[in-house]
Design an enzyme around this catalytic site. Sequence first.
Site, short mmCIF file in Angstrom:
data_model
loop_
_atom_site.label_atom_id
_atom_site.label_comp_id
_atom_site.label_asym_id
_atom_site.label_seq_id
_atom_site.Cartn_x
_atom_site.Cartn_y
_atom_site.Cartn_z
N ASP A 41 42.35 41.76 42.65
CA ASP A 41 42.37 42.14 41.25
C ASP A 41 43.81 42.30 40.75
OD1 ASP A 41 40.77 42.93 38.95
OD2 ASP A 41 41.81 44.86 39.19
N LYS A 65 46.21 40.11 38.04
CA LYS A 65 46.95 40.71 36.92
C LYS A 65 48.41 40.26 36.90
CE LYS A 65 43.99 44.77 36.59
NZ LYS A 65 43.79 46.15 37.02
#
Length: 814
Positions: free
Chosen positions: A677, A681
Amino acid sequence: MKVLKFGGTSVGSSKNINKVINILTNYSKTDSVVCVVSAVGGITDKLLVAGDLAKNKDEDFNEAFKTIKEIHISIVKELIPTKNEPIISYVQEKLNELKSLLDGIFLINELSPKTSDKLVSFGELLSSFIIAETMKSRDISAERKNSQDIVVTNSNFTKAEVDYKITDKNILEYFKSAKERITILPGFVSRSKSGEQTTLGRGGSDFTAAIIAAALNVTQLEIWTDVSGMFTTNPKLVKQAYPIEKISYQEAMELSHFGAKVLYPPTVQPVLDLNIPIHIKNTLDPEAIGTIISNKDAHSTSPVKGISNINNIALLTLQGSGMIGIPGFSRRLFETLSQEKINVIMITQASSEHSICLGIEEKDAHAAKAAIDTTFENEIELHKIDPIIVERDLSIIALVGDNMKNHQGISGKMFSTLGKNNINIRAIAQGASEKNISAVILQCDVKKALNTLHEQFFEIKTKQLNVFITGVGNVGEKLVEQIKQQRKYLKENLKINLRIAGLSNSRTMIFNEDGIDLNNWKDLLKEGEKASLQGFFEKTKTLNLRNSIFVDVTANYDVANLYANYLRSSIAVVACNKIACSSDYENYKLLKRLSLKYNAPLLFETNVGAGLPIIDTLNNLIASGDKVNSIQAVLSGSLNYVFNNFNNTTKFHDVVKQAGVEGYTEPDPRIDLSGVDVARKILILARESGVEMNLEDIENIPFLSESGLKSDSVNDFYETLIADEAHYQKLFASAKANNCQLKYVAKFDNGKASVSLQEIPIGHPFSNLEGSDNIVMFYTQRYPKQPMIIKGAGAGADVTASGLFADIIRVGNE
Ligand code: ADP
Ligand code: ASP
Ligand code: MG
């Protein structure tokens, strides 16, 4: 003397006829009144349908006739409940005549324009008789006069031309000796010099009234209809349309010529020279001011007075290199159409003379093509010109205003407004008088076009945003609630009319083009149709609402795959789903390109740091010429939460579980704990900084135990956390020994990016991050030593929803 005309709806039921009678009796107290009436609402169409069925040997014409009969008989019975026999028997007699005519059409299998006029005339003849007799039965001083005895025309059936000399004389003669206070006349119907029944064209009752008003040179002509005047645009298609108080004859003519059905276009002509004002009034709301059409005070400062549309248009294009510089093509083209009695509504010719484009009614397209191809047979054979091209399913929209010529940039505004909403323009024409700018567009785009143009030219900056949300779980629900709370504020303060037009979860979906009722959206959604991602897209596209925004509040791969479709349909995309922007670089680039090409913003602020303005700030830095040197960040609210709460008195498994309960982790916590994750980003930030990079290019140094990394399911994964507690405690102990804290850090430097768990010394800007906070430090050319820092809550349903909300507003402000 006053002349009033009442249209189909105004005389469409006994209830409305009573309203008409009230209006007439009131007027007749002070003046004598001439009243022209249409057929009972819908009857002209019904007569034509019956005629068509009969012509086609379809026995159903009997049923159609029966309906027409029942409508009239029941109106008479309702209006005159007692002693109505003579009236009913007269109506019955007329209906028998009508039936015989239909039988005749059935028998001979033919319906000529002449017979068609005879057929449709029954509508006005019946309505005028019934209304006059009702008044007489109530002892009101009224008489019916058949317009066929006074309005004289040529034999151009279905749209006959008036012989004013004879007609005016007839009118004056009749009214000189008319004794009753109220005279009722059928509109629309007339008779040729040789005595055949003719009509003045569909909608022609308005015209009958104008002819009489002009002949009698009255002070005012009143057209009573079912809306409160001539509106800024068709009120049936644009809810925000409003009545125009004053408008000039020219403007009214242009608007009606280009489709404002409220006034039959030829109506203005007879009264124009005599300066007789036309007052449009609403029978259903007699107190409403209505519209005055005249030359007095009609010139407002606003350049655009109204917008109208004509549907069912076909576009003919005649083109070919053989046309250039050779005179006579246009003449032959127009002569051909004129011989075929085909009306040309709009013309455009490219200055190269290479092509000429005509807008005509679609029903004439077939005949027009055949005739033109025959006229130019030789040239087509010699390849000097191409066979004529016919495009169908089109509409003309027109901006109208006397004052447009004094204002620059109106057409620019018109076309850019249409362009922004992905409305393709097929042809453009601007009258030399500059009272009108018209464009040909696809018929399926008409409603959207009228609404956007109306918003642009009449609704002083109120912008309607139509939001379609997929995924109403934790975050989505918060977003809906925030929108519900803020709607009033946005309207009053930002002039944004924000509506949710579509909602879906994984089970059901609902749509409402007027905006879903947010007071009980959950119940409505439960009752919705079965959800489907493709179905949601199709419906959003078909609704074709202006300023449509698709909002993805899922973490779903298949939803992300549909962004391109939305963008190609000029629908903006707002996403908290990171999949698309962290997918293959080519796909990310494609979405960016589509966003630019179709003028549809693609915003994903919540991909990084939830509601924190990280991407927006980065975009502003880049747009203003700055360059990113490096980025250092703690970007995982969930991992921050985990490592802030994990120590030698807690268990790693319990802390991760709790993070899930509080909504900080993705449904699958491995996505957070594996670093994927965070890698997504930093990838998105790197890309937004202008670097071409893929997820595989990011170095990901895992901190999970071997078995944790290999686990096949969420449950297995939690098991490994329990089993490998010692592994995690070791990480904590090492940091503590070094007087450091554990932070999951993302870095981008010199074109390279990495994510890893790091020991951060006390005092470092990362060290005192609390709860689920995120922090980003941008080192740029302008911020080389002291970075630009953005810090705050970086996870949680509320802040994520408000980040999405901010993106929606950004789309609105574009
Ligand atoms: P009537 O039967 O009274 O003659 P029409 O149906 O011919 O009525 O005309 C009124 C209708 O015209 C309205 O109900 C509306 O749907 C349509 N219309 C189209 N454009 C406009 C406009 N710009 N202003 C008002 N009405 C319009
Ligand atoms: N009844 C005719 C029509 O429907 C004329 C009119 O109403 O103006 O076209
Ligand atoms: Mg009308």
